[in-house]
Design a protein around this motif. Structure first.
Motif, PDB file in Angstrom:
ATOM      1  N   ASN A  33       8.059 -37.622 -80.131  1.00 44.03           N
ATOM      2  CA  ASN A  33       7.427 -36.343 -80.487  1.00 44.03           C
ATOM      3  C   ASN A  33       8.420 -35.193 -80.348  1.00 44.03           C
ATOM      4  N   LEU A  34       9.237 -35.239 -79.310  1.00 46.23           N
ATOM      5  CA  LEU A  34      10.250 -34.210 -79.116  1.00 46.23           C
ATOM      6  C   LEU A  34      11.278 -34.229 -80.242  1.00 46.23           C
ATOM      7  N   GLU A  36      10.767 -35.387 -83.258  1.00 43.83           N
ATOM      8  CA  GLU A  36      10.078 -34.974 -84.480  1.00 43.83           C
ATOM      9  C   GLU A  36       9.953 -33.453 -84.559  1.00 43.83           C
ATOM     10  N   LYS A  37       9.601 -32.813 -83.447  1.00 44.57           N
ATOM     11  CA  LYS A  37       9.519 -31.347 -83.428  1.00 44.57           C
ATOM     12  C   LYS A  37      10.888 -30.718 -83.660  1.00 44.57           C
ATOM     13  N   HIS A  38      11.908 -31.329 -83.120  1.00 46.44           N
ATOM     14  CA  HIS A  38      13.273 -30.832 -83.294  1.00 46.44           C
ATOM     15  C   HIS A  38      13.664 -30.845 -84.770  1.00 46.44           C
ATOM     16  N   GLU A  40      11.473 -30.931 -87.351  1.00 45.93           N
ATOM     17  CA  GLU A  40      10.566 -30.059 -88.098  1.00 45.93           C
ATOM     18  C   GLU A  40      10.998 -28.596 -88.047  1.00 45.93           C
ATOM     19  N   ARG A  41      11.654 -28.196 -86.971  1.00 45.93           N
ATOM     20  CA  ARG A  41      12.129 -26.819 -86.855  1.00 45.93           C
ATOM     21  C   ARG A  41      13.335 -26.560 -87.732  1.00 45.93           C
ATOM     22  N   ASN A  43      16.297 -28.082 -87.334  1.00 50.28           N
ATOM     23  CA  ASN A  43      17.545 -28.362 -86.625  1.00 50.28           C
ATOM     24  C   ASN A  43      18.104 -29.704 -87.067  1.00 50.28           C
TER      25      ASN A  43
END
Length: 126
Positions: A33-34, A36-38, A40-41, A43
């Motif tokens: 999840n971490l 994936e969020k990275h 999606e932002r 980066n």
């Protein structure tokens, strides 16, 4: 009495195995999840970032000391219950059951180590 003790031992063993698997799953889920969020932002996903996050997840080669210890403990417990007179029949059965449980668990560890080495060698050959 003996049946209750064995149920308690096997029940607690099952709870420990299930809890270990659950917490390992939750850690992997949180890591992905971490990541994936990275992404999606917007980066970039650098190799260094992934290696830093997954450094604790690397599989260590199996350790055979635990298996050998359990085999020795089980064998001595089982032989003690057969060669000497430890007391009541219930205690003899408890020693035999505990010894056989340790022997079977140690054999399970050894078999898993052999399977892991075979699979690692077949992965290296690909």
């Amino acid at each position: 009495m003996l049946a209750n003790g064995l149920l308690l031992i096997f029940g607690l063993s099952a709870v420990a195995v299930i809890a270990h698997g659950f917490f390992k799953y939750m850690r992997h889920k949180a890591l992905f999840n971490l990541l994936e969020k990275h992404v999606e932002r917007g980066n970039e996903l650098d190799v260094e970032v992934v290696q830093a996050l997954t450094s604790g997840m690397s599989r260590r080669p199996g350790d055979h000391r635990k298996a050998i210890f359990l085999l020795i403990l089980g064998t001595t417990s089982f032989l003690y219950s057969q060669m000497f007179d430890p007391g009541t029949l219930e205690f003899i059965l408890l020693l035999e059951g505990g010894g056989l449980f340790a022997i079977v668990t140690g054999l399970g560890y050894l078999i898993s180590l052999v399977v892991e080495r075979i699979s690692r060698k077949s992965d290296d050959n690909l």
